[in-house]
Design a protein around this motif. Sequence first.
Motif, short mmCIF file in Angstrom:
data_model
loop_
_atom_site.label_atom_id
_atom_site.label_comp_id
_atom_site.label_asym_id
_atom_site.label_seq_id
_atom_site.Cartn_x
_atom_site.Cartn_y
_atom_site.Cartn_z
N TYR A 5 9.30 -2.04 -9.07
CA TYR A 5 10.79 -2.34 -7.80
C TYR A 5 10.64 -0.93 -6.58
N ASP A 6 9.73 -0.14 -7.61
CA ASP A 6 10.27 1.47 -6.36
C ASP A 6 8.39 1.70 -5.76
N ILE A 7 7.43 0.70 -5.75
CA ILE A 7 6.46 0.26 -4.71
C ILE A 7 6.56 -0.78 -4.20
N ALA A 8 7.19 -1.95 -3.88
CA ALA A 8 8.04 -2.34 -3.79
C ALA A 8 9.21 -1.53 -2.25
N ALA A 9 10.31 -1.06 -3.41
CA ALA A 9 11.12 -0.12 -2.20
C ALA A 9 9.81 1.20 -1.06
N SER A 10 8.46 1.20 -1.50
CA SER A 10 7.83 2.25 -0.64
C SER A 10 6.98 1.79 -0.07
N PHE A 11 6.55 0.06 -0.20
CA PHE A 11 6.42 -1.08 0.46
C PHE A 11 7.36 -0.95 1.74
N GLY A 12 8.21 -1.04 1.20
CA GLY A 12 9.07 -1.64 2.50
C GLY A 12 9.60 -0.74 3.46
N ASP A 13 9.88 0.77 2.45
CA ASP A 13 10.02 2.15 4.06
C ASP A 13 9.27 1.89 4.45
#
Length: 67
Positions: A5-13
Amino acid sequence: MHQIYDIAASFGDYWKSQSGKQGVRRDWLAVWRNWVRREKFIPQQRAAAQQRTRDRPIGEMLTDTGW
């Protein structure tokens, strides 16, 4: 599991902040796979510390001057 979830949030941001040609990709699934491949997974001790941070109320995090 919380790391994804942290990786996905970082990717999206990251990609939402890119403008113009820099933010345009033909194959977003390939970009995602490469992003995850390059990600350094955090050992369980650090992941537990991140979970504690994630569980803190936002007001507490915003006023924390211990960093």
